[in-house]
Enzyme design. Structure first.
Site, PDB file in Angstrom:
ATOM      1  N   GLY A   1      15.277  38.310  69.022  1.00  0.00           N
ATOM      2  CA  GLY A   1      15.190  37.000  69.649  1.00  0.00           C
ATOM      3  C   GLY A   1      14.121  36.174  68.961  1.00  0.00           C
ATOM      4  O   GLY A   1      13.052  36.669  68.617  1.00  0.00           O
TER       5      GLY A   1
ATOM      6  N   ASP B   1       7.287  30.095  85.430  1.00  0.00           N
ATOM      7  CA  ASP B   1       8.423  29.853  84.534  1.00  0.00           C
ATOM      8  C   ASP B   1       9.573  30.792  84.888  1.00  0.00           C
ATOM      9  O   ASP B   1      10.254  31.314  84.006  1.00  0.00           O
ATOM     10  CB  ASP B   1       7.972  30.048  83.074  1.00  0.00           C
ATOM     11  CG  ASP B   1       8.937  29.439  82.065  1.00  0.00           C
ATOM     12  OD1 ASP B   1       9.856  28.686  82.476  1.00  0.00           O
ATOM     13  OD2 ASP B   1       8.780  29.732  80.868  1.00  0.00           O
TER      14      ASP B   1
ATOM     15  N   ARG C   1      16.760  32.908  82.232  1.00  0.00           N
ATOM     16  CA  ARG C   1      16.465  33.247  80.832  1.00  0.00           C
ATOM     17  C   ARG C   1      15.228  34.122  80.719  1.00  0.00           C
ATOM     18  O   ARG C   1      15.021  34.753  79.685  1.00  0.00           O
ATOM     19  CB  ARG C   1      16.296  31.962  80.005  1.00  0.00           C
ATOM     20  CG  ARG C   1      15.116  31.118  80.442  1.00  0.00           C
ATOM     21  CD  ARG C   1      14.929  29.818  79.659  1.00  0.00           C
ATOM     22  NE  ARG C   1      13.884  29.023  80.286  1.00  0.00           N
ATOM     23  CZ  ARG C   1      14.077  28.207  81.323  1.00  0.00           C
ATOM     24  NH1 ARG C   1      15.297  28.030  81.805  1.00  0.00           N
ATOM     25  NH2 ARG C   1      13.076  27.553  81.875  1.00  0.00           N
ATOM     26  N   ASN C   2      14.395  34.134  81.748  1.00  0.00           N
ATOM     27  CA  ASN C   2      13.169  34.935  81.740  1.00  0.00           C
ATOM     28  C   ASN C   2      13.276  36.187  82.619  1.00  0.00           C
ATOM     29  O   ASN C   2      12.271  36.726  83.055  1.00  0.00           O
ATOM     30  CB  ASN C   2      11.977  34.092  82.160  1.00  0.00           C
ATOM     31  CG  ASN C   2      11.620  33.069  81.101  1.00  0.00           C
ATOM     32  OD1 ASN C   2      11.924  33.271  79.920  1.00  0.00           O
ATOM     33  ND2 ASN C   2      11.009  31.974  81.504  1.00  0.00           N
TER      34      ASN C   2
ATOM     35  N   ASP D   1       8.377  37.314  80.549  1.00  0.00           N
ATOM     36  CA  ASP D   1       7.866  36.030  80.079  1.00  0.00           C
ATOM     37  C   ASP D   1       6.777  35.462  80.965  1.00  0.00           C
ATOM     38  O   ASP D   1       6.957  34.463  81.656  1.00  0.00           O
ATOM     39  CB  ASP D   1       9.000  35.031  79.867  1.00  0.00           C
ATOM     40  CG  ASP D   1       9.548  35.200  78.468  1.00  0.00           C
ATOM     41  OD1 ASP D   1       8.856  34.803  77.521  1.00  0.00           O
ATOM     42  OD2 ASP D   1      10.637  35.787  78.318  1.00  0.00           O
TER      43      ASP D   1
END
Ligand code: ADE
Length: 286
Positions: free
Chosen positions: A32, A168, A172-173, A186
């Site tokens: 990634g 956050d 996606r995290n 993350d």
């Protein structure tokens, strides 16, 4: 003992308790490359309590990383250092601080991030996530989706009890590991609430607007456990639309004014108003 954010310029504060000898870490393949860092898959030898080779994820910064990006990585590591292993939070194994670029070594989650996982479950031709009037076709059951939501809430419950604000949280995290178990990751924007600098908003340029609570957008960075709960609501939207985009068709720049006027996302067309046969109260995200 916390890594002080300003310390990186002077020297990297090594921590013998967490240092992994560079020779025991093979960084194998980049998996990634985001705007803020590089993640590789690797193998680590004889981690504490784990004899032999363990598959790991290695986080680092890009070659041209700014000081701020390095600080985010250090911040992430300092948050993880203070956590005991938890099944729904990505586990820190250690770090390498003997080279120019610090490496942070964490648990490897084989299925990658939850957003990609949800979208892949639709098959390649289904691009519903940008068009909520099309019904998603997924190989995942609603029970599995509910399990994802529960696991994330369990991980966030643990973090909040440890006085950590993530700031956050988004699909996606979240990573998906063995047996489809969700793990929160993350922590680059996360802050320990005991640290004085949490009230200062330092990420003006990269606010995840569609996941950020109204009070955190309008105030001068009023992030709390409650604002993490708002983000969790947006993650619920992502899960139950099987990877849909929150606020579809709304420009990011319009979000603050819309929220200020009381606008909230409505229930998506193909998200049921019942949960296991029981009617659920939908009051909009947040
Ligand atoms: N991508 C980012 N972090 C990861 C991890 N820990 N495992 C697998 N893929 C990742």
């Amino acid at each position: 003992e916390l890594v002080r954010h300003g310390a990186y310029n002077l020297s990297f504060p090594g921590d013998p308790e967490w240092e992994i000898p560079r020779a025991r870490l093979n960084v194998e393949k980049i998996i990634g490359r985001g705007a803020f860092g590089v993640v590789s898959r690797g193998l680590a030898l004889d981690l504490p309590g784990k004899p032999g080779w363990t598959v790991v994820a290695v986080k680092s910064v890009q070659d041209d990383a700014s000081e701020k990006e390095k600080l985010d990585l250090l911040s992430e590591m300092s948050v993880l250092k203070h956590l005991d292993p938890h099944p729904h939070v990505i586990r820190l194994y250690g770090c390498v601080t003997t080279e120019a670029r610090p490496l942070v070594v964490v648990e490897y989650a084989q299925y990658g991030d939850l957003l990609g996982y949800l979208r892949k479950s639709r098959g390649v031709r289904d691009n519903y996530y940008s068009d909520p009037s099309v019904e998603p076709r997924t190989s995942l059951t609603s029970k599995q989706l509910l399990r994802f939501a529960w696991q994330i809430s369990d991980g966030m419950d643990y973090l909040s009890k440890r006085k950590i604000i993530h700031r956050d949280l988004a699909a996606r995290n979240v990573l998906v590991g063995d047996e489809d178990v969700c793990k929160i990751t993350d922590f680059g924007m996360a802050r320990d609430v005991w640290e004085e600098d949490i009230y200062v908003r330092t990420h003006e340029g990269r606010l995840p607007i569609k996941w950020t609570a109204a009070e955190a957008l309008f105030g001068d960075g009023a992030y709390t456990t409650q604002s993490d709960v708002w983000s969790f609501g947006v993650v619920m939207y992502e899960i139950f639309t099987v990877g849909g985009d929150p606020f579809p068709g709304v420009y990011m720049r319009d979000i603050p004014a819309l929220l200020r006027n009381g606008f909230r996302m409505s229930r998506p067309k193909f998200v049921s108003a019942t949960l296991r046969g029981k009617k659920v109260l939908v009051i909009g995200v947040g």
